[in-house]
Design a protein around this motif. Sequence first.
Motif, mmCIF file in Angstrom:
data_model
loop_
_atom_site.group_PDB
_atom_site.id
_atom_site.type_symbol
_atom_site.label_atom_id
_atom_site.label_comp_id
_atom_site.label_asym_id
_atom_site.label_seq_id
_atom_site.Cartn_x
_atom_site.Cartn_y
_atom_site.Cartn_z
ATOM 1 N N GLY A 38 0.824 -1.204 0.000
ATOM 2 C CA GLY A 38 0.000 0.000 0.000
ATOM 3 C C GLY A 38 0.858 1.254 0.000
ATOM 4 O O GLY A 38 2.003 1.238 0.410
ATOM 5 N N GLY A 39 0.284 2.314 -0.513
ATOM 6 C CA GLY A 39 1.002 3.574 -0.615
ATOM 7 C C GLY A 39 1.700 3.696 -1.960
ATOM 8 O O GLY A 39 1.936 2.700 -2.652
ATOM 9 N N ARG A 40 2.004 4.924 -2.332
ATOM 10 C CA ARG A 40 2.668 5.215 -3.603
ATOM 11 C C ARG A 40 3.860 6.125 -3.363
ATOM 12 O O ARG A 40 3.741 7.123 -2.646
ATOM 13 C CB ARG A 40 1.694 5.915 -4.550
ATOM 14 C CG ARG A 40 0.494 5.064 -4.919
ATOM 15 C CD ARG A 40 -0.498 5.829 -5.746
ATOM 16 N NE ARG A 40 -0.122 5.778 -7.144
ATOM 17 C CZ ARG A 40 -0.957 5.466 -8.131
ATOM 18 N NH1 ARG A 40 -2.221 5.203 -7.876
ATOM 19 N NH2 ARG A 40 -0.540 5.436 -9.365
ATOM 20 N N ARG A 41 4.986 5.777 -3.959
ATOM 21 C CA ARG A 41 6.189 6.609 -3.859
ATOM 22 C C ARG A 41 5.948 7.893 -4.646
ATOM 23 O O ARG A 41 5.432 7.867 -5.759
ATOM 24 C CB ARG A 41 7.376 5.857 -4.420
ATOM 25 C CG ARG A 41 8.678 6.569 -4.245
ATOM 26 C CD ARG A 41 9.851 5.699 -4.624
ATOM 27 N NE ARG A 41 9.479 4.730 -5.652
ATOM 28 C CZ ARG A 41 10.232 4.372 -6.664
ATOM 29 N NH1 ARG A 41 11.429 4.877 -6.805
ATOM 30 N NH2 ARG A 41 9.811 3.496 -7.541
ATOM 31 N N VAL A 42 6.348 9.012 -4.072
ATOM 32 C CA VAL A 42 6.181 10.320 -4.702
ATOM 33 C C VAL A 42 7.560 10.913 -4.957
ATOM 34 O O VAL A 42 8.401 10.962 -4.055
ATOM 35 C CB VAL A 42 5.348 11.269 -3.806
ATOM 36 C CG1 VAL A 42 5.212 12.643 -4.449
ATOM 37 C CG2 VAL A 42 3.976 10.668 -3.521
ATOM 38 N N ILE A 43 7.762 11.361 -6.191
ATOM 39 C CA ILE A 43 9.026 11.975 -6.587
ATOM 40 C C ILE A 43 8.728 13.370 -7.121
ATOM 41 O O ILE A 43 7.821 13.541 -7.941
ATOM 42 C CB ILE A 43 9.730 11.126 -7.660
ATOM 43 C CG1 ILE A 43 10.088 9.762 -7.070
ATOM 44 C CG2 ILE A 43 10.962 11.837 -8.205
ATOM 45 C CD1 ILE A 43 10.744 8.818 -8.028
ATOM 46 N N ILE A 44 9.476 14.354 -6.638
ATOM 47 C CA ILE A 44 9.347 15.731 -7.106
ATOM 48 C C ILE A 44 10.695 16.149 -7.672
ATOM 49 O O ILE A 44 11.707 16.116 -6.960
ATOM 50 C CB ILE A 44 8.926 16.686 -5.976
ATOM 51 C CG1 ILE A 44 7.591 16.257 -5.369
ATOM 52 C CG2 ILE A 44 8.840 18.125 -6.492
ATOM 53 C CD1 ILE A 44 7.179 17.050 -4.143
ATOM 54 N N ARG A 45 10.681 16.500 -8.949
ATOM 55 C CA ARG A 45 11.901 16.928 -9.650
ATOM 56 C C ARG A 45 13.074 15.981 -9.404
ATOM 57 O O ARG A 45 14.188 16.384 -9.094
ATOM 58 C CB ARG A 45 12.273 18.353 -9.267
ATOM 59 C CG ARG A 45 11.241 19.356 -9.735
ATOM 60 C CD ARG A 45 11.661 20.784 -9.429
ATOM 61 N NE ARG A 45 10.655 21.720 -9.887
ATOM 62 C CZ ARG A 45 9.738 22.269 -9.115
ATOM 63 N NH1 ARG A 45 9.703 22.016 -7.826
ATOM 64 N NH2 ARG A 45 8.866 23.111 -9.631
ATOM 65 N N GLY A 46 12.790 14.682 -9.515
ATOM 66 C CA GLY A 46 13.834 13.673 -9.412
ATOM 67 C C GLY A 46 14.206 13.238 -8.009
ATOM 68 O O GLY A 46 15.030 12.349 -7.834
#
Length: 69
Positions: free
Chosen positions: A14-22
């Motif tokens: 469960g859950g999703r990895r979040v990436i901001i500008r790499g």
Amino acid sequence: MAAPIVIHHPSPTGGRRVIIRGQIVGLAHTDADVVEFLRRAGLPDALDLLDQPDWVEWRGGRAHHYEAA
């Protein structure tokens, strides 16, 4: 141009990895988690961005769903 925010497919637990500008900024379990990560990155009122493909790319699974894959 690629979206600066990537929300990856739901993980097996469960859950999703979040990436901001790499940069990995965390594991989100709700839209509120994503909004908090974006707020910390300097993007206030980020809830409006979640459905804008120029800003956010949802990878795998349906957008806004965080349940285990």
